[in-house]
Design a protein around this motif. Sequence first.
Motif, PDB file in Angstrom:
ATOM      1  N   THR A   1      23.073   8.500  91.497  1.00  0.00           N
ATOM      2  CA  THR A   1      23.068   8.005  90.124  1.00  0.00           C
ATOM      3  C   THR A   1      23.726   9.043  89.227  1.00  0.00           C
ATOM      4  OG1 THR A   1      21.697   6.956  88.433  1.00  0.00           O
ATOM      5  CG2 THR A   1      20.764   8.880  89.504  1.00  0.00           C
ATOM      6  N   VAL A   2      24.480   8.550  88.254  1.00  0.00           N
ATOM      7  CA  VAL A   2      25.142   9.435  87.308  1.00  0.00           C
ATOM      8  C   VAL A   2      24.472   9.255  85.949  1.00  0.00           C
ATOM      9  CG1 VAL A   2      27.321  10.053  86.194  1.00  0.00           C
ATOM     10  CG2 VAL A   2      27.311   9.261  88.570  1.00  0.00           C
ATOM     11  N   LEU A   3      24.026  10.365  85.382  1.00  0.00           N
ATOM     12  CA  LEU A   3      23.306  10.317  84.115  1.00  0.00           C
ATOM     13  C   LEU A   3      24.103  11.054  83.050  1.00  0.00           C
ATOM     14  CD1 LEU A   3      19.754  11.199  85.514  1.00  0.00           C
ATOM     15  CD2 LEU A   3      20.691   8.916  85.051  1.00  0.00           C
ATOM     16  N   ARG A   4      24.238  10.422  81.895  1.00  0.00           N
ATOM     17  CA  ARG A   4      24.946  11.066  80.792  1.00  0.00           C
ATOM     18  C   ARG A   4      24.020  12.027  80.057  1.00  0.00           C
ATOM     19  NH1 ARG A   4      26.507   5.871  77.700  1.00  0.00           N
ATOM     20  NH2 ARG A   4      24.498   5.354  78.623  1.00  0.00           N
ATOM     21  N   VAL A   5      24.532  13.203  79.751  1.00  0.00           N
ATOM     22  CA  VAL A   5      23.720  14.203  79.047  1.00  0.00           C
ATOM     23  C   VAL A   5      24.452  14.701  77.805  1.00  0.00           C
ATOM     24  CG1 VAL A   5      22.605  15.036  81.160  1.00  0.00           C
ATOM     25  CG2 VAL A   5      24.679  16.173  80.331  1.00  0.00           C
ATOM     26  N   VAL A   6      23.684  15.247  76.885  1.00  0.00           N
ATOM     27  CA  VAL A   6      24.230  16.059  75.788  1.00  0.00           C
ATOM     28  C   VAL A   6      23.713  17.471  76.029  1.00  0.00           C
ATOM     29  CG1 VAL A   6      24.189  16.463  73.296  1.00  0.00           C
ATOM     30  CG2 VAL A   6      24.305  14.119  74.185  1.00  0.00           C
ATOM     31  N   LEU A   7      24.579  18.467  75.950  1.00  0.00           N
ATOM     32  CA  LEU A   7      24.150  19.852  76.157  1.00  0.00           C
ATOM     33  C   LEU A   7      23.175  20.278  75.055  1.00  0.00           C
ATOM     34  CD1 LEU A   7      27.438  21.658  77.234  1.00  0.00           C
ATOM     35  CD2 LEU A   7      25.575  20.846  78.695  1.00  0.00           C
ATOM     36  N   GLY A   8      22.312  21.213  75.416  1.00  0.00           N
ATOM     37  CA  GLY A   8      21.371  21.763  74.452  1.00  0.00           C
ATOM     38  C   GLY A   8      20.014  21.090  74.562  1.00  0.00           C
TER      39      GLY A   8
END
Lengths: 323, 205
Positions: A199-206
């Motif tokens: 599975t590929v999950l979108r992230v925002v850094l921080g």
Amino acid sequence: MSTRTATRTAGPRTTAGPGDGPSARRRALEIVATGPMTTVQDAGRFGHADLGVGRSGAADTDSYALANRLLANPEGAAALETTLGGLRVRARGPVTVAVTGADTPLRVDGRGAATNTVLHLPDGAELAMGAPARGLRSYLGVRGGVDVPPVLGSRSTDVLAGLGPDLPAPGTLLPVGPAPTGFPNVDHAPTAPVGGPETVLRVVLGPREDWFTDAAVDTLLSSAYEVTPRSDRVGARLSGPVLDRARTGELPSEGMVAGALQVPPGGEPVLFLADHPVTGGYPVVAVVCAADLPRAAQARPGTRVRFTLRTRPSGPPTERQET
Amino acid sequence: MRVLRCADTGVLVEVADLAEVIALRAALEAEPVPGVTDVVPAARTLLLRIGPGTDPDMVAAAVTGLPLAPGGRRDFGETVTIPVFYDGEDLDDVAELTGLTRRELVEAHTGATWTVAFCGFAPGFGYMVGDDPRLHVPRRGEARTRVPAGSVALAGEFTGVYPRSSPGGWQLLGRTGARIWDLDREPPGLLRPGVRVRFTDAEAS
């Protein structure tokens, strides 16, 4: 007095379907078997974070919400969340149910039945879930909702905090609430497959990416991590390349969100899920976007997880200097 | 003030110290920011959890306009008194760390005025800050697997009372029978942010 009038008052409801009859007050689901882990869950516990109480609630909010929609339940009606199938329930009184989430082979009194459909269980019928071939968590919604007493405004069991209903066990009778006035208007909901080997999950850094080296951030965004068996509703513990810190020292404990990728001193991230701790003292390198959290909650041990950067549509974090 | 992002689920506001945390929390109570579902104050930060569809940039902009000056609101609400039996396992270690005798240690802990800064770790666990820097001690090197409910403990700049038995790494001073967390009470937590606390020596009374 016409029949129509009678159906609108407290009189006999001639149009009632199974599960809507006058015996509604006594209806229940009797737990026959729970499988590896079954909990009562709803939309979660809001507004008590300042007491140290987390949100909890269904881990895969999409599948949970679908079960309620299929049954014309109000949003937030409590359902059963079961991990890797194995749940068996017996209807006490006629009940209407729907099973969503990880696609588990269903049987009603031994006959095959389908997930993501509206199922009418007559009094005494037994619904049995097998083990899903993919995905992790399945939801058994019931028309009227699981009507156990709420704790701090929610019927969710928070396994970390020890709040909410006790874990169901064989013999537990879970009362079913009164059926809502609306009726299900679809029999079946087409859904995308739940779970899979990767599975590929979108992230925002921080918020604490500056605690990590640039190489660590590159590693996070270019490597496959594997969900380990030491995973639960608190979080998915991942194994994979370690993420090196750019600084030493201790971070004062700070508030945590579901989806946070918290990195303990060992360097392998933990992906926080519904029962995550309210505060934590290890830095969070990135946070999974809300829309991808239901897929994160369906990643069973052995699943490969990759993280990809979601480009933020708006500007950088704002800063203000204090005078 | 630094405003950091937790993707689209939260906004983490970092301030200089606990006094600013308390001030900002009061400001957020007086002027709630639309779309914020929960506020989680901590030692140097406040996390604002936001609901689906709320724009984190709007929340960040609203927060940066709030006053940080302490003293705008000094009504700390109620003061609670917690009787303690000072017979904790770490009393001698803490006495050594602080350079106080056991007697002086108890007098310092009961003499200080404590304020609940924030809750976390477990439901009802309040992190209380005091006004006696002699009581700042590190956590234990190794956490205990089980600390009994009602244990009164010190760590860092904080004192706390374990609402239920749990693992814990704080220095144990004693125990209390006070009901710290009671779901049959509204609100269930005795030690809520802003509440002032005095400890008394249960042996002496």
